[in-house]
Design a protein around this motif. Sequence first.
Motif, PDB file in Angstrom:
ATOM      1  N   GLN A  96       3.238   5.044  -7.944  1.00 32.44           N
ATOM      2  CA  GLN A  96       2.922   3.631  -8.028  1.00 32.44           C
ATOM      3  C   GLN A  96       4.073   2.834  -8.630  1.00 32.44           C
ATOM      4  N   ALA A  97       4.820   3.467  -9.537  1.00 30.90           N
ATOM      5  CA  ALA A  97       6.001   2.795 -10.079  1.00 30.90           C
ATOM      6  C   ALA A  97       6.994   2.511  -8.957  1.00 30.90           C
ATOM      7  N   VAL A  98       7.138   3.477  -8.058  1.00 28.02           N
ATOM      8  CA  VAL A  98       8.031   3.283  -6.911  1.00 28.02           C
ATOM      9  C   VAL A  98       7.476   2.197  -5.994  1.00 28.02           C
ATOM     10  N   VAL A  99       6.142   2.172  -5.817  1.00 25.90           N
ATOM     11  CA  VAL A  99       5.527   1.111  -5.007  1.00 25.90           C
ATOM     12  C   VAL A  99       5.818  -0.250  -5.623  1.00 25.90           C
ATOM     13  N   SER A 100       5.718  -0.346  -6.937  1.00 21.79           N
ATOM     14  CA  SER A 100       5.994  -1.610  -7.616  1.00 21.79           C
ATOM     15  C   SER A 100       7.457  -2.016  -7.445  1.00 21.79           C
ATOM     16  N   ILE A 101       8.359  -1.034  -7.520  1.00 21.09           N
ATOM     17  CA  ILE A 101       9.777  -1.312  -7.290  1.00 21.09           C
ATOM     18  C   ILE A 101       9.993  -1.771  -5.850  1.00 21.09           C
ATOM     19  N   ALA A 144       1.188 -15.480  -1.088  1.00 24.21           N
ATOM     20  CA  ALA A 144       2.472 -14.971  -1.563  1.00 24.21           C
ATOM     21  C   ALA A 144       2.453 -14.783  -3.078  1.00 24.21           C
ATOM     22  N   ALA A 145       1.807 -15.702  -3.806  1.00 25.80           N
ATOM     23  CA  ALA A 145       1.738 -15.603  -5.266  1.00 25.80           C
ATOM     24  C   ALA A 145       0.976 -14.356  -5.694  1.00 25.80           C
ATOM     25  N   ILE A 146      -0.150 -14.089  -5.041  1.00 26.96           N
ATOM     26  CA  ILE A 146      -0.921 -12.882  -5.361  1.00 26.96           C
ATOM     27  C   ILE A 146      -0.105 -11.639  -5.025  1.00 26.96           C
ATOM     28  N   ASN A 147       0.666 -11.695  -3.942  1.00 23.20           N
ATOM     29  CA  ASN A 147       1.500 -10.561  -3.554  1.00 23.20           C
ATOM     30  C   ASN A 147       2.547 -10.251  -4.620  1.00 23.20           C
ATOM     31  N   VAL A 148       3.003 -11.284  -5.314  1.00 17.28           N
ATOM     32  CA  VAL A 148       3.965 -11.098  -6.395  1.00 17.28           C
ATOM     33  C   VAL A 148       3.316 -10.373  -7.575  1.00 17.28           C
ATOM     34  N   VAL A 149       2.044 -10.693  -7.853  1.00 23.55           N
ATOM     35  CA  VAL A 149       1.349 -10.109  -8.998  1.00 23.55           C
ATOM     36  C   VAL A 149       0.798  -8.720  -8.686  1.00 23.55           C
ATOM     37  N   LEU A 150       0.549  -8.427  -7.421  1.00 22.71           N
ATOM     38  CA  LEU A 150      -0.064  -7.152  -7.043  1.00 22.71           C
ATOM     39  C   LEU A 150       0.658  -5.916  -7.595  1.00 22.71           C
ATOM     40  N   PRO A 151       2.000  -5.871  -7.594  1.00 23.49           N
ATOM     41  CA  PRO A 151       2.654  -4.677  -8.152  1.00 23.49           C
ATOM     42  C   PRO A 151       2.257  -4.404  -9.593  1.00 23.49           C
ATOM     43  N   VAL A 152       2.067  -5.462 -10.381  1.00 23.58           N
ATOM     44  CA  VAL A 152       1.659  -5.279 -11.769  1.00 23.58           C
ATOM     45  C   VAL A 152       0.235  -4.737 -11.829  1.00 23.58           C
ATOM     46  N   SER A 153      -0.667  -5.347 -11.038  1.00 23.83           N
ATOM     47  CA  SER A 153      -2.058  -4.876 -10.990  1.00 23.83           C
ATOM     48  C   SER A 153      -2.124  -3.434 -10.507  1.00 23.83           C
ATOM     49  N   PHE A 154      -1.343  -3.127  -9.467  1.00 22.32           N
ATOM     50  CA  PHE A 154      -1.344  -1.782  -8.930  1.00 22.32           C
ATOM     51  C   PHE A 154      -0.819  -0.775  -9.941  1.00 22.32           C
ATOM     52  N   LEU A 168       7.169  11.171  -4.032  1.00 19.69           N
ATOM     53  CA  LEU A 168       8.225  10.162  -4.107  1.00 19.69           C
ATOM     54  C   LEU A 168       9.140  10.172  -2.888  1.00 19.69           C
ATOM     55  N   SER A 169       9.019  11.195  -2.045  1.00 19.90           N
ATOM     56  CA  SER A 169       9.989  11.346  -0.962  1.00 19.90           C
ATOM     57  C   SER A 169      10.021  10.143  -0.024  1.00 19.90           C
ATOM     58  N   ARG A 170       8.840   9.639   0.365  1.00 20.89           N
ATOM     59  CA  ARG A 170       8.820   8.553   1.341  1.00 20.89           C
ATOM     60  C   ARG A 170       9.461   7.286   0.808  1.00 20.89           C
ATOM     61  N   GLN A 171       8.908   6.772  -0.298  1.00 19.43           N
ATOM     62  CA  GLN A 171       9.387   5.485  -0.789  1.00 19.43           C
ATOM     63  C   GLN A 171      10.595   5.604  -1.706  1.00 19.43           C
ATOM     64  N   GLY A 172      10.617   6.622  -2.559  1.00 20.52           N
ATOM     65  CA  GLY A 172      11.694   6.743  -3.523  1.00 20.52           C
ATOM     66  C   GLY A 172      12.985   7.279  -2.930  1.00 20.52           C
ATOM     67  N   PHE A 173      12.903   8.371  -2.168  1.00 14.35           N
ATOM     68  CA  PHE A 173      14.106   9.020  -1.669  1.00 14.35           C
ATOM     69  C   PHE A 173      14.588   8.465  -0.339  1.00 14.35           C
ATOM     70  N   PHE A 174      13.667   7.911   0.456  1.00 16.74           N
ATOM     71  CA  PHE A 174      14.048   7.441   1.785  1.00 16.74           C
ATOM     72  C   PHE A 174      13.925   5.919   1.953  1.00 16.74           C
ATOM     73  N   PHE A 175      12.740   5.365   1.658  1.00 11.67           N
ATOM     74  CA  PHE A 175      12.515   3.951   1.972  1.00 11.67           C
ATOM     75  C   PHE A 175      13.411   3.012   1.158  1.00 11.67           C
ATOM     76  N   ILE A 176      13.464   3.193  -0.161  1.00 13.31           N
ATOM     77  CA  ILE A 176      14.259   2.280  -0.990  1.00 13.31           C
ATOM     78  C   ILE A 176      15.742   2.317  -0.617  1.00 13.31           C
ATOM     79  N   PRO A 177      16.360   3.503  -0.449  1.00 13.32           N
ATOM     80  CA  PRO A 177      17.767   3.496   0.013  1.00 13.32           C
ATOM     81  C   PRO A 177      17.939   2.810   1.366  1.00 13.32           C
ATOM     82  N   LEU A 178      17.019   3.068   2.301  1.00 10.86           N
ATOM     83  CA  LEU A 178      17.106   2.404   3.605  1.00 10.86           C
ATOM     84  C   LEU A 178      16.992   0.889   3.455  1.00 10.86           C
ATOM     85  N   LEU A 179      16.093   0.454   2.563  1.00 10.82           N
ATOM     86  CA  LEU A 179      15.873  -0.973   2.341  1.00 10.82           C
ATOM     87  C   LEU A 179      17.113  -1.641   1.747  1.00 10.82           C
TER      88      LEU A 179
END
Length: 463
Positions: free
Chosen positions: A251-256, A53-63, A407-418
């Motif tokens: 990738q910024a959207v992935v990090s978000i 879980a700790a590595i998962n927290v840092v992964l967005p920064v690495s990515f 950005l359509s998948r994660q930015g326009f659809f996934f994040i609002p759904l989430l």
Amino acid sequence: MAKVSTEALGQEPIGSLLIKQALPASIGILVMSLNILIDSIFVGNWIGSIAIAAINVVLPVSFFIAALGMSIGIGGSSIISRALGSNQKEKALRTFGNQITLTFICTISFVIVGLYFINVIIPQFGGKGDIFDPAKIYYTIVLYGVPILGFAMMGNTVIRAEGKPKFAMIAMIIPTVGNLLMDYVFINLMDMGMHGAAWATTISYTLCFSFIAWFFFSKHSELKISIRHLRLDRSIVSEIASLGGVTLARQAVVSITYLLMNNILFDLGQEALVAVYAIIGRMLMFALFPVFGVTQGFLPIAGYNYGALRFQRVRESINTAILYASIVATIVFIGLMTFPAEITSLFISTNENMSAKELALNNFVLSHTAEPMRWVFAATPIIALQLIGAAYFQAIGKAIPALLLTLSRQGFFFIPLLLILPNYYGELGVWISFPIADVLATIVTGYFLNREVRKKLLVRPAT
């Protein structure tokens, strides 16, 4: 190793050419994905699920750092591919020199900012409770290797743009093998815990960078730059930024997304659900490696032939890439639907010598991951169209549609759904957001790709 000329991108049959480009890319991505996967297995079994879980927290920064280098690399590589396709060698050299300068400036700046705000960034990405301390250890050490990682990711895409996918593959294999060996030594033999996992990762970046630097100084590279090519050119920087911004924005959207997922899941189920997502996240990176490999192999083929005005070959490359990627995505889908519990068991140890708290956490993760994994990968067979469609616009230098479709998948659809569905369906709302976003993004991308092909690629270029 036989030398491959860039002219082959415009001459060889598309089917065999795509395999030659995609296979090394797929193998390279596979090895890097295996690195993350096996690294997580080592960490989970030798340190514990909290460490995963700790590595998962840092992964967005690495990515994000990897994406920073990759965005400069892909943005410049699109220019390089088209420049080589139209015999503009000097422009290709100036572009590569500008990529080096930009990577240096951006990565050093990020290290300074990242270290200064360390105690703010980690909790924001879900590093709360028992996760904070191991996440801070991992984050601090990995951040030291950020400039090297940025140069490695940038250089790798340029190697592929030159039509040398085998060297790009080797560049991805070297750090993976090194990281896994050092994981064993630092974590298992020397009992360095999170410090060992972090140093193994950072040193592996250095191994990758060393090989890439050797490639560009060797006879294998056609891009022999001089000091004058390092001077920033406003027009080139602008084009790199506009095209590379697609990758960086993605990738910024992935990090978000990681930020939101870790925080939402922590609120719903504390460290346990964060660990569940960490395992599923590893499979998202690993399982789809052949699809991403086909996408990477497709980019220089489409870019080169578009620059050479060979539109029939561009159309053929689109159709072939979608076909190949769809086949492998379906095979991945079948495997994940059939063996989710068995996959989960690889990451988690139930050794009775561990503490009662850790044992209870591990048992929860083991029993709770299969159903979410099935939901997350439910729309996998159709994602090839979305990935190839967005990549096409990037390959031909159309930054705005490439950015919007990416950005359509994660930015326009996934994040609002989430942000909406968990309020009504709780944890289930988190997991069903994945396939719904995949379906919506694929429909949108398919529409715009079909319109572009009919409008641009069915027109015979002027001679």
